[in-house]
Design an enzyme around this catalytic site. Structure first.
Site, PDB file in Angstrom:
ATOM      1  N   ASN A   1      -2.371 -12.562   3.467  1.00  0.00           N
ATOM      2  CA  ASN A   1      -1.925 -11.253   3.661  1.00  0.00           C
ATOM      3  C   ASN A   1      -0.946 -11.434   4.663  1.00  0.00           C
ATOM      4  O   ASN A   1      -1.484 -11.324   5.988  1.00  0.00           O
ATOM      5  CB  ASN A   1      -2.952 -10.030   3.736  1.00  0.00           C
TER       6      ASN A   1
ATOM      7  N   TYR B   1     -15.231  -5.843  -0.655  1.00  0.00           N
ATOM      8  CA  TYR B   1     -14.404  -7.035  -0.668  1.00  0.00           C
ATOM      9  C   TYR B   1     -14.802  -8.206   0.351  1.00  0.00           C
ATOM     10  O   TYR B   1     -14.269  -9.239   0.313  1.00  0.00           O
ATOM     11  CB  TYR B   1     -13.052  -6.821  -0.614  1.00  0.00           C
TER      12      TYR B   1
ATOM     13  N   ASN C   1      -6.783 -12.455   5.397  1.00  0.00           N
ATOM     14  CA  ASN C   1      -6.029 -11.212   6.241  1.00  0.00           C
ATOM     15  C   ASN C   1      -5.513 -11.843   7.457  1.00  0.00           C
ATOM     16  O   ASN C   1      -5.886 -11.461   8.435  1.00  0.00           O
ATOM     17  CB  ASN C   1      -7.013 -10.377   6.586  1.00  0.00           C
TER      18      ASN C   1
ATOM     19  N   LYS D   1       0.813  -1.214  -0.137  1.00  0.00           N
ATOM     20  CA  LYS D   1       0.042   0.149   0.083  1.00  0.00           C
ATOM     21  C   LYS D   1       0.805   1.154  -0.103  1.00  0.00           C
ATOM     22  O   LYS D   1       0.413   2.337  -0.509  1.00  0.00           O
ATOM     23  CB  LYS D   1      -1.084  -0.001   1.285  1.00  0.00           C
TER      24      LYS D   1
ATOM     25  N   ASP E   1     -10.695  -0.328  -0.549  1.00  0.00           N
ATOM     26  CA  ASP E   1     -10.281   0.750   0.615  1.00  0.00           C
ATOM     27  C   ASP E   1     -10.391   2.211  -0.136  1.00  0.00           C
ATOM     28  O   ASP E   1      -9.524   3.076  -0.048  1.00  0.00           O
ATOM     29  CB  ASP E   1      -9.026   0.595   1.183  1.00  0.00           C
TER      30      ASP E   1
ATOM     31  N   TRP F   1      -8.714 -13.727  -0.340  1.00  0.00           N
ATOM     32  CA  TRP F   1      -7.571 -12.738   0.285  1.00  0.00           C
ATOM     33  C   TRP F   1      -7.813 -12.903   1.843  1.00  0.00           C
ATOM     34  O   TRP F   1      -8.711 -12.515   2.411  1.00  0.00           O
ATOM     35  CB  TRP F   1      -7.932 -11.484  -0.016  1.00  0.00           C
TER      36      TRP F   1
END
Length: 654
Positions: free
Chosen positions: A445, A355, A410, A223, A300, A408
């Site tokens: 992640n 998401y 986290n 990011k 985001d 994905w």
């Protein structure tokens, strides 16, 4: 805390590699060891099928390596390296097999090569025919032996070599047949966290690590890379592009698909041809350094407000449905461009603005209706950090997005407030076996700390490889053992450390994994013995605590000197420092309980000193600028601190 993990080790060793066999029941014929006590080895990720044969094979000082035409060079190099590490001094190159081997022959190649087919036939083995699948057969034959590594494709052959690498770490290789293939087609990590990105050295190490666990995907999308988000329209500086080129090459060598992800959402004008052209230009530049897979991240962002007037004119008033239509239009154009540039390229991946969860919405309906079916959609589960994911959850996501999703996950990412002061190192659990039927894959992640992330990532990839055969605890042990280079003392120390970092928080108040369950069991046992036991039981429990506290305090030094990759100790430094102080506090607490039980006035002094050390331990801070949220380091919080604080009240002093 060796006894702290006695039961765990006892269970684990039943399936772990054995590094010495007794001579009883063993007969040496040439360099083949025929043994009645061959054991089933532990391979991670767990193979789909593994069956023991009779006897085992000593590699000895020399082998003959037969490499089939067209065999993957990286796989061949890995086999050679594994043989050298196992003590083989002479590797003779052969072109074909004799009718009956008189020494150890190793055949490596794709299963359509004639010499590989012949070797499989001699081994009474049938090739695994799944994508990325492989067959590994080892048999004793007269005075010789035959080991066959047959890949269904280049990736499969590489995974066969990775399995052979694990087998070659043993003193002997048992006769066996492994037929194996991944349950999910995408397995790996997505560097998608906030805060300090990994260094290029971290990424190189991570790519090498991913190869060892049979991962096949790494997504580059930090990011805080300005050229991937805030300044996405600008080309990368030449120096950065060169660094990325090195990563792409390393990924290719390790059979890892390097995926480049861009995050244009904060400033993207979806209907502006210039922005589409800028996006395609960025991908085109990365294609010149070998990148073949691309990703557009739209997470985001504010999606109910347009970034430009042209979008309002093109798509009408802003809103969730309009955002879904606009994003689909952009992504479809990008997918068409990618297909035109390289018809063999993998499909575009995207992460939507919505998401998480699988609830029906105007946004999801728009994506489902308008997004090209080839485009892969990522989904984080039932929440941003889901406490569990079931097969019905994934089926709901399939329905909501109109395609099977790419998870994905986290975990073990630690870039949100609830993870302040924590490493997340619990086993990968609460993902239901059978998810492979509804997911195209899983990407973890990871944390800002690359080396400590490997513990959880090992579990994520192992689950994605074989979700129905996945064993969380055994895989957790294997991750520790890999970091320890096979040393049992360091492995035990790492497991003790992992237990102090066991808590896995969510965005809510209830963590999805508890803190320090094994340490809590020990300390609860001491409390119970003091509260309910007789004098003998109480004194035995306190004596045991004294021993365990000594071992707990010694864990950080064992880890610092024993881990194979020093970056683990470097990145975990404040946690190890804090654990050492907490260990000394626990030692003094145990001494205080012992003194109190004996009526000694020294108890008060021990407890007071323990309190001082506990305060010092609790004050240790995370490494500056290493994580997004900085703060005090947590070590078995809610367990160890509470015990140290409560200990002076457990036995009344006269």
């Amino acid at each position: 805390m060796r006894m702290f993990f006695t039961s765990l080790i006892a269970v684990m060793l039943g399936g772990m590699p054995v590094f010495a066999q007794t001579a009883a029941g063993t007969q040496l014929t040439g360099n083949v060891q025929v043994s009645r006590s061959a054991v089933l080895p532990a391979i991670f990720p767990a193979p789909v099928s593994m069956t023991l044969g009779k006897g085992s094979i000593l590699l000895g000082k020399s082998v003959v390596l037969v490499v089939a035409p067209g065999a993957d060079t990286a796989a061949t190099a890995l086999v050679r390296a594994a043989l050298t590490a196992a003590g083989v001094e002479t590797i003779t190159t052969g072109k074909q097999l004799p009718p009956v081997p008189d020494k150890t022959y190793i055949v490596i190649g794709n299963d359509d090569a004639a010499v590989v087919r012949s070797a499989l036939s001699k081994s009474d083995a049938v090739a695994d025919s799944h994508a990325e699948g492989y067959t590994l057969a080892s048999v004793t034959m007269g005075n010789g032996a035959l080991i066959t590594l047959a890949g269904h494709d280049a990736n499969g052959l590489y995974y066969a070599a990775q399995t052979f690498r694990q087998l070659a770490q043993r003193s002997s290789i048992p006769a066996l047949l492994i037929q194996d293939h991944p349950a999910m087609s995408v397995r790996g990590t997505i560097e998608g966290f906030y805060g300090a990105p990994w260094s290029m050295t971290d990424r190189e190490k991570h790519l090498h690590f991913l190869a060892t666990v049979k991962a096949n995907t790494y997504v580059y999308t930090p990011k805080d890379d300005p050229y991937a988000r805030d300044r996405w329209r600008e080309p990368y500086p030449a120096a950065t592009l060169k660094e990325l080129s090195t990563l792409v090459a390393i990924a290719r060598q390790n059979h890892i698909n390097f995926v480049y992800a861009i995050s244009p959402g904060p400033t993207m004008c979806f209907s502006d041809p210039a922005d589409l052209k800028a996006l395609e230009a960025k991908f085109s530049a990365l294609r010149t350094i070998g990148v073949q897979s691309f990703y557009v991240a739209l997470d985001d962002i504010e999606y109910k407000k347009w970034n430009c007037a042209l979008d309002s004119t093109t798509f009408g008033p802003s809103g969730a449905e309009a955002a879904g239509i606009a994003q689909a239009k952009l992504l479809n154009a990008v997918q068409a461009n990618l297909s035109a540039a390289d018809p063999t390229a993998p499909p575009l991946i995207m992460v939507p603005t919505e998401y998480y969860d699988a609830k029906e919405s105007p946004y999801k309906a728009a994506l489902r209706k308008y997004l090209d079916p080839k485009v892969v959609v990522q989904w984080t589960g039932t929440d941003v950090v889901p406490p569990a994911i079931s097969v019905p959850d994934a089926k709901a996501a399939t329905k909501a997005f109109g395609r099977k999703t790419l998870l994905w996950d986290n975990y073990p990412v630690n870039d949100y407030g609830q993870t302040t002061g924590r490493l997340l190192m619990a086993p990968y659990v609460k993902r239901e076996a059978g998810l492979s039927s509804e997911l195209t894959g899983i990407l973890s992640n990871p944390m800002n700390q690359e080396a400590p992330s490997r513990v959880a990532v090992t579990g994520v990839v192992a689950f994605a490889w074989n979700d129905k055969g996945y064993d969380a605890e055994r895989t957790w042990y294997a991750a520790a053992r890999e970091l320890a280079g096979g040393d049992e003392r360091t492995t035990t120390a790492l497991l003790t450390f992992f237990d102090t970092q066991h808590m896995a928080p969510t965005f809510g108040s209830q963590p999805w994994q508890e803190q320090a369950p094994k340490l809590k069991a020990l300390l609860d046992g001491v409390r119970a013995a003091i509260a309910y036991g007789d004098e003998v039981t109480r004194r035995q429990a306190i004596a045991h605590l004294v021993q365990q506290a000594d071992q707990f305090a010694g864990v950080p030094d064992i880890i610092r000197s024993g881990v194979v990759d020093t970056s683990f100790a470097q990145q975990a430094r404040p946690w190890l420092d804090a654990m050492q102080l907490w260990g000394r506090a626990l030692q003094l607490t145990a001494a205080g309980l012992d003194a109190a039980d004996k009526g000694s006035p020294a108890a008060a002094r021990h407890f007071a000193h323990a309190k001082q050390l506990a305060a010092a331990a609790a004050a240790i801070q995370s490494i500056k600028d290493a994580t997004r949220f900085e703060g005090a380091i947590k070590i078995a919080d809610g367990v160890l601190d509470e015990f140290v604080a409560a200990a002076p009240t457990l036995i009344a002093l006269e």
